[in-house]
Design an enzyme around this catalytic site. Structure first.
Site, PDB file in Angstrom:
ATOM      1  N   THR A  45       0.875  -1.231   0.058  1.00 20.88           N
ATOM      2  CA  THR A  45      -0.173   0.208  -0.028  1.00 20.88           C
ATOM      3  C   THR A  45       0.877   1.303  -0.021  1.00 20.88           C
ATOM      4  O   THR A  45       0.563   2.191  -0.558  1.00 20.88           O
ATOM      5  CB  THR A  45      -0.898   0.049   1.107  1.00 20.88           C
ATOM      6  N   GLU A 230      -4.178  -5.154  -5.487  1.00 23.91           N
ATOM      7  CA  GLU A 230      -4.580  -6.756  -5.358  1.00 23.91           C
ATOM      8  C   GLU A 230      -4.977  -7.113  -6.965  1.00 23.91           C
ATOM      9  O   GLU A 230      -5.811  -7.842  -7.042  1.00 23.91           O
ATOM     10  CB  GLU A 230      -5.898  -6.788  -4.696  1.00 23.91           C
ATOM     11  N   ARG A 615       0.599 -13.701   8.352  1.00 21.88           N
ATOM     12  CA  ARG A 615      -0.358 -12.646   9.004  1.00 21.88           C
ATOM     13  C   ARG A 615       0.284 -12.597  10.425  1.00 21.88           C
ATOM     14  O   ARG A 615       0.175 -11.412  11.171  1.00 21.88           O
ATOM     15  CB  ARG A 615      -1.772 -13.128   9.460  1.00 21.88           C
TER      16      ARG A 615
END
Length: 736
Positions: A45, A230, A615
């Site tokens: 991002t 994405e 994660r």
DNA sequence: GCGACATTGTTTTTT
DNA sequence: ACAATGTCGC
């Protein structure tokens, strides 16, 4: 001149300085198509945001000529926010949004060219399913032979391919013929009612540009840069739209990760990443492999796992941070024990001063959350489950919105059907059948048909009164709310439609929460900001309704307490947590049984596992259960093959202290570094096709026991599910 | 039209 | 097992 240069230098510094080499390369490439392969936690991002800042502040590109596309509203909002922070100015006029949001905006501006009704309404998937169901009924097809879900799936898949019913050929296949008929009738119903589903938004937006040279030229002139987030998740339609809009002059800056493509099952095509270099010329590829999130150990595990996939573009995550702790693996006796273990670890973490919202409990399917929830409640651990029904998808909210939609667009049959007897006012199935019939004959909306029947006095006295009452109510509502501000209009609808009163009478907590939600809808309307740039000439009501369909809102209210985060692996994508539990690591559960059957699907499951592993920032704990109660029956699952694919030396096994339960497992052939010795040589494997004298043919779905106690569960094609003792059943093995 | 029983389907989710 | 539909009788 000097001042200007100096200023520019300062801008460049703030844009470039925080970036590493690879990120910098991506951000500063000349105006050619760029494909950024951004590994998990590599600052994707940030690269997108800094690229936009670079274009505006260094290359002097106007914000008006930048188009940035994401998949979720959340991602779009985050991007917008971060651009504004970095640039220090509002990102005015910039088109930042989701594929669907941008397509919608385009269609509102060019509804005539798109051959839409000006006040078209958006169908969400629930609405779509309900409509498909009615279409199937209307065609008098046997509902058990033509499952509505399957028909919906068929329609959406065709739209994804850009195929209209009139361009389809059944090739002599009767099944195909009926599906095309359904698609065709569905399409006609949408056209007449001014209804547009999610796929339609994309397809129309593609068609309107494709078929209007002038319009396309205008937008190609306007958007000089296109950025996509994405990218691995784009479906055929989205990709075609991008290509059309980009033409061969406008550079596309695409960011994605082929290893994190987990939405193939809903049409995303990982191949688009591979096609990028072919479809665009002089492309540049940048890999972001430095990870700023996880420990070295976690990254090694992730790299080892994903190396088992074929046809990757190739990427190896690395970090200059700590090696960190080993992964842990706990093999529980059953799902209760698994939940208990996780609860205890949460408790320990908190005792050591950790925060609960730094912890994520991840699972493959939603059904797994329940045992964890029950256990957390028993242990007094606050938690929050993500996913599930969202605000604008709740029945009471959809009902209130349906009234609003009917005032905006009387032809909206989907909404008419929804609330015609909600709250109950004596308009039953019989009466509606008559109305539908009339609508079909006249090719009119349901509301018009009802009017017609009423005028001709074709209802029974009782039904006639009820219908007249409903039509008058709609009439009255649409007049009364015309002059009201949005939130007062919602309030008015709530009370005058009778919904509020109706739910108020409903007993129990459910009724109360529905009433609360209706009140909440008023607040949502009050808080809704009409943005002229986005909504153009739409009425505030239409804009609000579109917003409700495109942005379904949060699943649960904001949690103010510090609580454990629970969600599926899919919804965890893009998030990170210091401590992650990857639960239910069992063959058949994860990878899911459904995915084990088709070969390509297994790789997607592995990517899902990769997403789960990456994660975790500090510690990753894997759990599996030897025995698990699922759909009412006990299953004895093997540990997931993905656990076997992780290097042994990275894993610390925590075994139960008590001896293992009696069940012995079946196994599938596993990779050579299989970590679980399986000692028995069971004659059958999961997935084998077998024949039984009485029950016919079937598939082995689970196994337990050994020797003379060995039993298998077989799903027979004709005779259903049966447990059979191998020693007696005399099963014949048909295939491996 | 509504409540009581039966049937069904259970991966993942955004828009 | 279980929730969420659908059907049937009143």
């Amino acid at each position: 001149m000097f001042v200007k240069l100096f200023q520019m230098d300062a801008d460049i510094t703030s844009i470039i300085e925080p970036l590493n080499e690879a990120q910098r390369e991506a951000v500063t490439t000349a105006s050619v198509p760029v494909l950024v392969l951004a590994g998990a936690g590599s600052g994707k991002t940030r690269v997108l945001v800094h690229r936009i800042a670079w274009l505006i502040q260094v290359e002097g590109v106007s914000p008006l000529s930048i188009l940035a596309v994401t998949f979720t509203n959340k991602a779009a909002n985050e991007m917008r926010g971060r651009i504004e922070d970095l640039l220090g100015i509002p990102a005015q006029g910039m088109w930042v949004g989701t594929f669907h949001g941008l397509a919608h905006r385009l269609l509102r501006m060019h509804w005539q060219e798109a051959k839409l009704q000006q006040n078209f309404q958006i169908l969400d998937s629930q609405d779509q399913l309900a409509l498909v169901k009615r279409i199937i009924k209307g065609l008098e097809l046997d509902e058990s032979r033509w499952p509505h879900k399957q028909a919906q799936w068929f329609i959406n898949a065709r739209k994804d391919e850009g195929v209209r019913p009139q361009n389809m050929d059944d090739g002599g296949d009767p099944v195909q013929r009926q599906l095309i008929r359904i698609y065709s009738a569905y399409h006609a119903a949408c056209e007449r009612g001014g209804l547009v589903d999610f796929g339609e938004l994309l397809l129309r937006a593609l068609e309107v540009l494709r078929d209007n040279k002038a319009l396309l030229a205008h937008y190609r002139e306007r958007f000089r840069h296109i950025l996509v987030d994405e990218f691995q998740d784009t479906n055929t339609l989205q990709y075609s739209w991008l290509r059309l809009l980009a033409g061969d002059k406008i550079p596309v800056f695409a960011v994605g990760d082929d290893d994190q493509s987990i939405y193939g099952w809903r049409g995303a095509k990982i191949e688009h990443i591979q096609r990028f270099n072919k479809d665009f010329s002089e492309t540049q590829m940048v890999r972001l492999e430095q990870n700023y999130r996880s420990t070295g150990t976690i990254l090694s595990a992730a790299n080892a796992l994903i190396a088992n996939n074929e046809g990757r573009l190739g990427k190896n995550l690395w970090t200059d941070g700590q090696e960190g702790e080993l992964l842990q693996l706990y093999t529980a006796f059953n799902e209760q024990d698994e939940a208990r273990f996780v609860g205890e670890r949460v408790r320990t973490w908190v005792e050591q001063g950790g925060r609960r919202d730094d912890i994520a409990v991840l699972y493959r399917s939603n059904a797994q959350s329940r045992v964890f929830e029950e256990n957390f409640i028993a242990m007094g651990i606050p938690y929050r489950v993500y996913g599930g029904l969202r605000f604008f998808e709740r029945a009471e909210i959809k009902n209130a919105l349906a009234y609003l939609r009917l005032t905006a667009n009387p032809a909206d049959d989907a909404s008419f059907e929804r609330v015609v007897n909600q709250p109950p006012r004596g308009i039953g199935a019989r009466t509606m059948e008559l109305v539908r019939e009339q609508a079909q004959v006249d090719d009119s909306s349901l509301q018009q048909a009802a009017q017609q029947l009423l005028a001709q006095k074709r209802f029974t006295a009782r039904a006639g009164n009820a219908v007249a009452g409903f039509l008058q109510l709609l009439q009255k509502l649409s007049e009364e709310i015309k002059s009201l501000p949005l939130h007062e209009a919602v309030e008015h609808i709530n009370s005058q439609s009778g919904l509020l009163e109706h739910y108020g009478k409903e007993k129990g907590e459910k009724g109360q929460s529905r009433v609360d939600n209706l009140h909440e809808l008023i607040s949502a309307a009050r808080g809704f900001h009409f943005d002229e740039a986005i909504h153009g000439e739409m009425s505030p009501l239409d804009a609000f309704l579109a917003h409700a369909a495109l942005e379904a809102g949060e699943g649960q209210g904001e949690a103010w307490e510090d609580c454990v985060q629970m969600m599926t692996l899919h919804s965890a994508k893009g998030l990170e947590f210091p401590l992650v539990f990857l639960t239910g690591m069992e063959e058949g559960l994860f990878p899911h049984q459904m995915s084990l059957e088709e070969p390509g699907r297994l790789e997607e499951e592995r990517r899902l596992c990769y997403v789960g592993i990456t994660r975790a920032r500090q510690q990753l704990i894997l759990t599996c259960a030897e025995r698990r109660r699922l759909h009412g029956t006990d299953r004895y699952n093997l540990p997931s093959q993905f656990v076997g694919e992780l290097p042994n030396e990275l894993i610390q096994e925590i075994r139960p202290q008590i001896p293992r339960s009696v069940g012995r497992f079946m196994h599938k052939p596993q990779p050579s570094h299989q970590r679980f010795a399986v000692e028995d040589d069971f004659p059958l494997q999961l997935g084998d096709r077998v024949a039984h004298q009485k029950f016919g043919e079937g598939v082995v779905t689970s196994c337990e026991g050994n020797g003379s106690h060995a039993r298998v569960e077989v799903q027979f094609d004709q005779s259903g599910n049966k447990w059979l003792v191998l020693a007696y059943a005399n099963l014949e093995r048909l295939s491996a």
